[in-house]
Each structure stands twice: as C-alpha cells, then as structure tokens.
Write an enzyme that holds these catalytic residues in place. Structure first.
Site, PDB file in Angstrom:
ATOM      1  N   GLU A  14     -33.166 -80.226  24.189  1.00  0.00           N
ATOM      2  CA  GLU A  14     -34.364 -81.339  24.001  1.00  0.00           C
ATOM      3  C   GLU A  14     -33.725 -82.435  25.756  1.00  0.00           C
ATOM      4  O   GLU A  14     -34.517 -82.727  26.182  1.00  0.00           O
ATOM      5  CB  GLU A  14     -33.644 -82.207  22.761  1.00  0.00           C
ATOM      6  CG  GLU A  14     -34.964 -83.632  22.760  1.00  0.00           C
ATOM      7  CD  GLU A  14     -33.425 -85.002  23.454  1.00  0.00           C
ATOM      8  OE1 GLU A  14     -34.583 -85.913  24.027  1.00  0.00           O
ATOM      9  OE2 GLU A  14     -32.638 -84.618  24.358  1.00  0.00           O
ATOM     10  N   GLU A  15     -32.726 -81.932  26.572  1.00  0.00           N
ATOM     11  CA  GLU A  15     -31.994 -82.831  26.956  1.00  0.00           C
ATOM     12  C   GLU A  15     -33.279 -82.069  28.500  1.00  0.00           C
ATOM     13  O   GLU A  15     -33.410 -82.875  29.172  1.00  0.00           O
ATOM     14  CB  GLU A  15     -30.854 -82.526  27.156  1.00  0.00           C
ATOM     15  CG  GLU A  15     -29.438 -83.369  26.079  1.00  0.00           C
ATOM     16  CD  GLU A  15     -29.296 -84.566  25.943  1.00  0.00           C
ATOM     17  OE1 GLU A  15     -30.514 -84.984  26.964  1.00  0.00           O
ATOM     18  OE2 GLU A  15     -28.585 -84.975  25.506  1.00  0.00           O
TER      19      GLU A  15
ATOM     20  N   ASP B 193     -31.341 -88.914  16.323  1.00  0.00           N
ATOM     21  CA  ASP B 193     -31.119 -88.859  18.342  1.00  0.00           C
ATOM     22  C   ASP B 193     -30.314 -90.479  18.683  1.00  0.00           C
ATOM     23  O   ASP B 193     -30.933 -90.632  20.022  1.00  0.00           O
ATOM     24  CB  ASP B 193     -32.457 -88.169  18.906  1.00  0.00           C
ATOM     25  CG  ASP B 193     -31.280 -87.642  20.011  1.00  0.00           C
ATOM     26  OD1 ASP B 193     -30.327 -88.067  20.642  1.00  0.00           O
ATOM     27  OD2 ASP B 193     -32.090 -87.254  21.055  1.00  0.00           O
TER      28      ASP B 193
ATOM     29  N   HIS C  21     -30.643 -82.372  18.188  1.00  0.00           N
ATOM     30  CA  HIS C  21     -30.668 -80.942  18.925  1.00  0.00           C
ATOM     31  C   HIS C  21     -29.404 -80.927  19.221  1.00  0.00           C
ATOM     32  O   HIS C  21     -28.747 -81.937  19.699  1.00  0.00           O
ATOM     33  CB  HIS C  21     -31.757 -82.410  20.436  1.00  0.00           C
ATOM     34  CG  HIS C  21     -30.605 -83.024  21.185  1.00  0.00           C
ATOM     35  ND1 HIS C  21     -29.957 -82.784  22.257  1.00  0.00           N
ATOM     36  CD2 HIS C  21     -30.957 -84.603  21.555  1.00  0.00           C
ATOM     37  CE1 HIS C  21     -29.559 -83.901  22.505  1.00  0.00           C
ATOM     38  NE2 HIS C  21     -29.949 -84.988  22.315  1.00  0.00           N
TER      39      HIS C  21
ATOM     40  N   HIS D  83     -24.433 -89.576  27.725  1.00  0.00           N
ATOM     41  CA  HIS D  83     -25.219 -88.390  28.955  1.00  0.00           C
ATOM     42  C   HIS D  83     -23.649 -88.628  30.262  1.00  0.00           C
ATOM     43  O   HIS D  83     -24.172 -88.781  31.085  1.00  0.00           O
ATOM     44  CB  HIS D  83     -26.162 -88.719  29.920  1.00  0.00           C
ATOM     45  CG  HIS D  83     -26.774 -88.450  29.406  1.00  0.00           C
ATOM     46  ND1 HIS D  83     -28.380 -88.892  29.871  1.00  0.00           N
ATOM     47  CD2 HIS D  83     -27.376 -88.513  27.604  1.00  0.00           C
ATOM     48  CE1 HIS D  83     -29.678 -88.496  28.757  1.00  0.00           C
ATOM     49  NE2 HIS D  83     -28.725 -87.796  27.565  1.00  0.00           N
TER      50      HIS D  83
ATOM     51  N   ASP E  44     -24.430 -87.660  22.118  1.00  0.00           N
ATOM     52  CA  ASP E  44     -25.871 -86.965  22.205  1.00  0.00           C
ATOM     53  C   ASP E  44     -25.651 -85.300  22.425  1.00  0.00           C
ATOM     54  O   ASP E  44     -25.580 -85.199  23.211  1.00  0.00           O
ATOM     55  CB  ASP E  44     -26.321 -87.876  23.238  1.00  0.00           C
ATOM     56  CG  ASP E  44     -27.331 -87.572  23.569  1.00  0.00           C
ATOM     57  OD1 ASP E  44     -28.587 -87.020  22.924  1.00  0.00           O
ATOM     58  OD2 ASP E  44     -27.699 -87.716  24.764  1.00  0.00           O
TER      59      ASP E  44
END
Length: 516
Positions: free
Chosen positions: A378-379, A404, A332, A474, A344
């Site tokens: 995606e997130e 991912d 993503h 994140h 990420d």
C-alpha cells in the site's frame, strides 16, 4: 458548497435500551464499568490499568431532520446479541496486541521487497489457518523494490553542522559525491511557483507546517499538508531545482523525521527528495529571513531494483447462506522502513484477523462470507489493492471495511459515498456505543479497497481517535509500545460487529453507488 459531514447520534433509543437490558445484561454491565480517563496513545505492555474511554473525543452533532423522521427502526435482537458478545469479549482479551507485539519484535518493519515483509505474510497465513479460517493463502503480487541506502546531509553555511534527513519513499538517489547547493526556502507550493525564477540550481526547502489536530471536526489536516511531500519534488524540478527538502508532515515533533511516498510527474525531471524535521525547517526559515546565504550538501543512496515477488494474505469465514457474496475486511501488511510499522498498519491487519476470529469463536456466522485481506504494497505502489481487484473483481463484493488509521481509542466509521449509504447504517450506530465506535459520518473506504469502491462497492473506513496518529506516522516512533491493548481489541470488536451487520443484513433496495 459542500455539506458538512453527518454523524450518528450517540444516545441509545429507549426501545433499544430496553431490548439490550432484557436480552443482553452483559452489555449493560460493560457500559457501567467503563472509566473515563483520557486517550492513551503511548502505553507499553504491563500491569498499568488502561483507560476505558476518552473524555477528549470529538463532539458529535445531532442527526439531521431527514434522519429523525420517520423514527429509525430498532435493530433486530440478533444484532444486539452480537454487540453484547463482542463487547464482552473485547473487555477480556489482549490477543490482538500480543500477536502484534510478536510481529513487531520478530520481523520489524516491512518495506515492499524485503524479506521481513514476506516472513510476516507467511506468519499471517499460517496464523489464520490455525485460527480455523478457511482457504488461508498467499495470492501473488509483484511489488516495487525500492531500497533506501545510506543517507546524510550537512549544513555548510552560514554555520556548519549535521542535518538529519530521511529520504522520501521512491526518491531517486544523488550522485555518489552528493549534491551541494544554496538553499531557497518557501512556505508552500504556491510560494514555490511565485519564486520559480530563483530555483534553478538550488536545493528547495518547503516549510509548510501541519496545523494542530481539530478535535471538533476530527481532522488532522493531513490531506492538505501532504501535498508538499507528494508534489514538491516535481514542482521544484520543473524550475530547475537540484533537490527538495520537505518539512516532515506532522503537527507534533521531538525532532522526528517522517517519510512517505512522493509522486514524480512523468514529464518532469526526477530530483532527490528528503524529509527534514519541523525544528530544522524552522531554522532554515529563520536564517533565510535574516538574509543569510544557506548552503547544504545532500547525499541519498536510494536505488530502484527490479520488481519483487510478494503476496496478499487472505483467509475467509464462509457465509452460511450466501457464501458467494463477500464482505472484505483488512489493512495493509507492508510498512515503511522506519519504526516497526505497528500503528501503520500492523494494527489494522491484526484488527481484521482478530475480528474474523472473534466471530468464529462466538459462532456468529453471518449469511455472507467475510474475507480477511491483508494487502501488500500500500505504501509505495498500491499493487496489493490493484492485484486483488484484478483477481476478484468479477465476484460479488457487497462491502469492504479498511482499517488504516492507527489504533487510537475507538471513535466510529466513515460510511460510503452517498446519503443513502449512511442512512442505511445509522440505525445500527447505538449498538457500537459500549465500544465507543458509534460515531458514523459520510465518507468511507480506504486506499486498498478503492479499486473496488470505484466500481460501486460500499466502502467503510474504521475511524479510531487519530489525534496522535500523525505524531507517529511514517517515523521511527511508530513502535508497538505506542498502542494500548484495550483500544486495539475494542477496535477489532467494532470491525467484527460492522462486518457481521454488513454480511447479515438485507441489502437496501436503493443502490448505494453514487453512479446509480
């Protein structure tokens, strides 16, 4: 009782080894030259030598009896040749890392609805076209446009001090003046329910630690821990809480904040929610245990704007015999609005782009089409994966590979949803040994390809070493300097080899879908 995960063996069968030594001397030489340093998870660019393998990688179980009798067939010479070429190429190149560094330094983080995301998508399409892939294009996707805004918090008692916070993705904001309330501290969602009568009008702190990484099981305990982030706000709101502060979902912290999406229940009030550091969560727990009254003021400026135009970035390596049959590879392209999103999931996107380019440059053109898809959103919405399924669901997708899980040292793959899926690919595992990616276990796929795997497509998940993935996940610490170029390139080569096998092999007669 669920069965334990099954793994591929890591030793090379004598027949395959003889074939590799005869037809592929470069592969044998590459194996001999590898070092044995520990895994690098924070390696800036420069001349410092990078490790060749991880001595601390998870142990691998021997194959079960049903996988050793009858003996597994030896992969054909064309697959050995592909493994040889890709392994040698990965030893020499840092192109994927160089490109990822350009994206990180030029565009930064890529939250859905941001200009940076759209600029990165344009760059990816232009780059794949320049690489010689076919049909490079944007495919329109409407995505949520959530904006974080200004955030602050302060502990007002029993002592007064600032409190670092990071709003959870898709949270609602507070009133402009903020929310001020006493705090109730719980250890998990079960305790939250047990103390429901105490929560009305309070700010709830959920202090559930993430266990240390389990090396033997290759398990970060993310799935069990992330529930506090996903459901804490709605669970607390059901009992009258004003806001929720969730311990950051990480097992290792230097007072680092980690965001991520929450899920509001439609039938419950939406209350503000933010992450706090593990260190501050422990302070709340200690102070509450002493019987002291804690008061906090929380201000979140989050806003939900109308949906924005975005796109999936797509390009293809057309198949030579069965171009209408597709193997999807990708990650993503969006990220959270902290750090630069290299781990990420910029790394997964560059792995997919590099994998297709490696195959084209080595003239390893398989029978089926390999389609690179860099999914948007995606997130905080999965709109890219859903839109791809809507646009292409009637095409014949034989398999999908999703990356991912960061760019740690290569380790292996999660394979499919059935024993038949795993058994069909186990014979190819020794081909990945020189890349370090020869550990195959049951259970594959990923969020973005899940709309297709639910319809029966074979799902594969690229599985690097994730022992430090959630240290960065994140958070502002997710930056390009944490990625080792050598690991990134070898993961790309492993993805390329798996894509080649899936796009070249004869499809097993037994259906892989668990419904069949």
């Amino acid at each position: 009782m669920p069965q334990p995960p099954r793994f591929a063996w890591i030793s090379t069968p004598p027949k395959l080894l003889a074939l590799a030594l005869t037809a592929a001397p470069v592969l044998a030489g590459g194996c001999a030259s590898e070092g044995s340093a520990t895994t690098v998870w924070a390696q800036p660019a420069g001349a410092t030598p990078l490790p060749r393998a991880s001595e601390g990688a998870p142990s691998v179980e021997a194959p079960t009896s049903e996988n050793t009798s009858p003996p597994a067939p030896t992969p054909e010479a064309k697959y050995v040749e592909a493994a040889t070429k890709l392994t040698a190429m990965a030893e020499e190149d840092t192109r994927a890392w160089d490109r990822l560094a350009y994206v990180a330094d030029t565009y930064g983080h890529r939250l859905s609805g941001s200009e940076a995301l759209e600029q990165t998508i344009d760059w990816a399409v232009e780059t794949m076209a320049a690489d010689g892939l076919s049909n490079a294009r944007r495919e329109k996707v409407m995505v949520p446009h959530w904006v974080r805004g200004e955030e602050s918090a302060e502990i007002l008692g029993p002592t007064k001090r600032p409190l670092p916070v990071l709003g959870l993705g898709m949270t609602v904001g507070t009133p402009r003046r903020g929310i001020t309330a006493e705090v109730v501290v719980v250890a998990n969602l079960d305790e939250l329910e047990q103390r429901a009568a105490e929560l009305d009008g309070k700010i709830v702190v959920i202090n559930q630690p993430m266990p240390a990484y389990d090396v033997d099981k290759h398990d970060a305990h993310y799935g069990s821990t992330v529930q506090i982030r996903s459901h804490g706000a709605s669970n607390a709101a059901a009992h009258g809480a004003k806001a929720v502060l969730v311990r950051s979902v990480t097992a290792s912290s230097l007072r680092t904040l980690h965001t991520g999406a929450l899920n509001y229940d439609d039938d419950k009030p939406k209350i503000p929610a933010a992450a706090i550091t593990p260190e501050d969560a422990e302070w709340f727990a200690r102070t509450a245990a002493r019987g002291e009254t804690i008061k906090v003021r929380l201000t979140l400026g989050a806003k939900h704007l109308p949906d924005a135009v975005s796109a999936n970035a797509i390009a293809e390596l057309p198949g030579r015999e069965l171009p209408e049959e597709i193997v999807v590879i990708g990650g993503h392209i969006d990220s959270w609005d902290v750090g630069d999103g290299s781990t990420d999931d910029g790394s997964g996107c560059l792995m997919a782009m590099e994998a297709a380019l490696m195959l084209r440059e080595l003239d390893l053109i398989p029978r089926r089409t390999i389609r690179v898809v860099l999914f948007t959103n995606e997130e905080n919405g999965l709109r890219g994966g859903l839109a791809y399924k809507e646009a292409h669901g009637d095409e014949l997708h034989v398999a999908g590979i999703e990356a991912d899980a960061g760019a740690g040292a290569p380790w292996g793959f999660g394979i499919g949803a059935s024993e038949a899926d795993l058994d069909a690919l186990l014979p190819y595992a020794p081909l990945f040994e020189a890349l370090g990616a020869n550990n195959f276990r049951l259970g594959g796929g990923g969020a973005d390809i899940s709309p297709l795997t639910k319809e029966g497509m074979l799902g594969i998940g690229l599985r690097p070493d994730t022992s430090h993935y959630f240290d960065l996940h994140h958070s502002p610490a997710d930056t390009i300097d944490k990625i080792a170029p050598y690991h990134l390139e070898r993961n790309a080569a492993a993805m390329a080899l798996m894509a080649y096998i899936l796009a070249e092999r004869e499809i097993p007669a037994v259906a892989a879908s668990p419904e069949n």
